[in-house]
Design an enzyme around this catalytic site. Sequence first.
Site, PDB file in Angstrom:
ATOM      1  N   TYR A 230       0.839  -1.206   0.000  1.00  0.00           N
ATOM      2  CA  TYR A 230       0.000   0.000   0.000  1.00  0.00           C
ATOM      3  C   TYR A 230       0.881   1.266   0.000  1.00  0.00           C
ATOM      4  CZ  TYR A 230      -3.693   3.189   1.661  1.00  0.00           C
ATOM      5  OH  TYR A 230      -4.592   4.227   1.801  1.00  0.00           O
TER       6      TYR A 230
ATOM      7  N   LYS B 267       1.225   4.278  -2.716  1.00  0.00           N
ATOM      8  CA  LYS B 267       0.884   5.679  -2.416  1.00  0.00           C
ATOM      9  C   LYS B 267       2.097   6.601  -2.560  1.00  0.00           C
ATOM     10  CE  LYS B 267      -3.509   5.085  -1.475  1.00  0.00           C
ATOM     11  NZ  LYS B 267      -4.543   5.661  -2.371  1.00  0.00           N
TER      12      LYS B 267
HETATM   13  P1  NAI Z   1     -13.438   2.679   0.697  1.00  0.00           P
HETATM   14  O1  NAI Z   1     -12.982   1.262   0.720  1.00  0.00           O
HETATM   15  O2  NAI Z   1     -14.564   3.101   1.563  1.00  0.00           O
HETATM   16  O3  NAI Z   1     -13.780   3.125  -0.804  1.00  0.00           O
HETATM   17  C1  NAI Z   1     -12.978   2.782  -1.895  1.00  0.00           C
HETATM   18  C2  NAI Z   1     -13.845   2.767  -3.136  1.00  0.00           C
HETATM   19  O4  NAI Z   1     -13.016   2.391  -4.235  1.00  0.00           O
HETATM   20  C3  NAI Z   1     -14.970   1.721  -3.057  1.00  0.00           C
HETATM   21  O5  NAI Z   1     -16.189   2.295  -3.503  1.00  0.00           O
HETATM   22  C4  NAI Z   1     -14.491   0.618  -3.976  1.00  0.00           C
HETATM   23  O6  NAI Z   1     -15.553  -0.114  -4.582  1.00  0.00           O
HETATM   24  C5  NAI Z   1     -13.695   1.413  -5.003  1.00  0.00           C
HETATM   25  N1  NAI Z   1     -12.736   0.569  -5.695  1.00  0.00           N
HETATM   26  C6  NAI Z   1     -11.920  -0.385  -5.181  1.00  0.00           C
HETATM   27  N2  NAI Z   1     -11.232  -0.978  -6.140  1.00  0.00           N
HETATM   28  C7  NAI Z   1     -11.596  -0.389  -7.309  1.00  0.00           C
HETATM   29  C8  NAI Z   1     -11.218  -0.586  -8.664  1.00  0.00           C
HETATM   30  N3  NAI Z   1     -10.332  -1.524  -8.999  1.00  0.00           N
HETATM   31  N4  NAI Z   1     -11.788   0.190  -9.613  1.00  0.00           N
HETATM   32  C9  NAI Z   1     -12.713   1.124  -9.266  1.00  0.00           C
HETATM   33  N5  NAI Z   1     -13.113   1.343  -8.015  1.00  0.00           N
HETATM   34  C10 NAI Z   1     -12.556   0.600  -7.034  1.00  0.00           C
HETATM   35  O7  NAI Z   1     -12.122   3.503   1.036  1.00  0.00           O
HETATM   36  P2  NAI Z   1     -11.880   5.049   1.411  1.00  0.00           P
HETATM   37  O8  NAI Z   1     -11.425   5.079   2.816  1.00  0.00           O
HETATM   38  O9  NAI Z   1     -12.998   5.894   0.975  1.00  0.00           O
HETATM   39  O10 NAI Z   1     -10.593   5.303   0.512  1.00  0.00           O
HETATM   40  C11 NAI Z   1     -10.563   6.139  -0.621  1.00  0.00           C
HETATM   41  C12 NAI Z   1      -9.128   6.483  -0.953  1.00  0.00           C
HETATM   42  O11 NAI Z   1      -8.551   7.164   0.148  1.00  0.00           O
HETATM   43  C13 NAI Z   1      -8.243   5.255  -1.204  1.00  0.00           C
HETATM   44  O12 NAI Z   1      -7.332   5.530  -2.240  1.00  0.00           O
HETATM   45  C14 NAI Z   1      -7.494   5.098   0.105  1.00  0.00           C
HETATM   46  O13 NAI Z   1      -6.268   4.442  -0.079  1.00  0.00           O
HETATM   47  C15 NAI Z   1      -7.328   6.540   0.514  1.00  0.00           C
HETATM   48  N6  NAI Z   1      -7.069   6.742   1.928  1.00  0.00           N
HETATM   49  C16 NAI Z   1      -7.982   6.373   2.885  1.00  0.00           C
HETATM   50  C17 NAI Z   1      -7.687   6.576   4.219  1.00  0.00           C
HETATM   51  C18 NAI Z   1      -8.626   6.197   5.325  1.00  0.00           C
HETATM   52  O14 NAI Z   1      -8.230   6.317   6.503  1.00  0.00           O
HETATM   53  N7  NAI Z   1      -9.841   5.770   5.047  1.00  0.00           N
HETATM   54  C19 NAI Z   1      -6.415   7.182   4.643  1.00  0.00           C
HETATM   55  C20 NAI Z   1      -5.557   7.540   3.555  1.00  0.00           C
HETATM   56  C21 NAI Z   1      -5.878   7.325   2.260  1.00  0.00           C
END
Ligand code: NAI
Length: 245
Positions: free
Chosen positions: A152, A156
């Site tokens: 991961y 990033k």
């Molecule tokens: P989440 O798991 O709630 O949402 C991720 C979304 O991406 C989901 O709707 C999923 O279906 C979609 N997704 C996954 N694989 C996919 C693919 N191959 N093609 C298209 N869509 C896909 O996660 P969250 O927390 O909303 O994360 C969003 C972004 O923020 C990610 O890049 C994550 O790495 C980043 N992030 C999140 C943090 C956290 O604490 N939640 C902290 C730092 C970064």
Amino acid sequence: MKGRVAFVTGAAQGIGRACALALAEAGARLVLADVNQEKLDGVANEVAGCGSEALAVPMNVADAAQVEAAFRKAYERFEKVEILVNNAGITRDQLLVRMKREDWDAVLGVNLTGAYLCTQQALHGMMKQRYGRMVNIASVVARMGNAGQANYIASKAGLIGLTKAVAQEVASRNITVNAVAPGFIATAMTEKLNEQARERLLQRVPLGRMGTDRDVAVAVRFLASEEAGYITGHVLDVNGGMYMS
Ligand code: NAI
């Protein structure tokens, strides 16, 4: 931002959904892309509730043909894409000594290769338009490291490198490319953590709370705005002070 067209990946829930709604509130029209079509349709309805328009396109960011087809649909519907939010991301946590090659490939494929594919598609139009705003969702751990997340974090940190390289390549076309590095945000991704891990992480956040998806979305909206036009190649921390760079 009124009338601008924004393409958001991973828009079905969490931070992606919050970004889509924040952009819609500012008047942007939305292309919502995600592997989860059912939830995506729900977000499209919410965007309509904000008084804007949305096109929901089921798409796996790691699949070049699907990305190309989704951008084709976006151009058919709106004729342009001016804002891209590379948000789709996954985790497959494990200590490196035990990490399976498939988990390495899956995370790099979605988080980094997915951003490359979408960026390339979006750039074709943005370069012709001589206008674009790209925002890549990185992570605080790309700045500080974390045991058990080598795949991961590599993805990033790579995304931050991609941000700076592309920012330099396209600046002359009035296209900005920035990243937002969220800290510990309450979404489905962090729900998986057990109580102990959650407490340990919270102790490292000076502001004393988890972030919300909205905290991240408003930062993304700022970088996607016209007013942010003199900011490029920047990584904006949204982490409650967890890491100060
Ligand atoms: P989440 O798991 O709630 O949402 C991720 C979304 O991406 C989901 O709707 C999923 O279906 C979609 N997704 C996954 N694989 C996919 C693919 N191959 N093609 C298209 N869509 C896909 O996660 P969250 O927390 O909303 O994360 C969003 C972004 O923020 C990610 O890049 C994550 O790495 C980043 N992030 C999140 C943090 C956290 O604490 N939640 C902290 C730092 C970064």
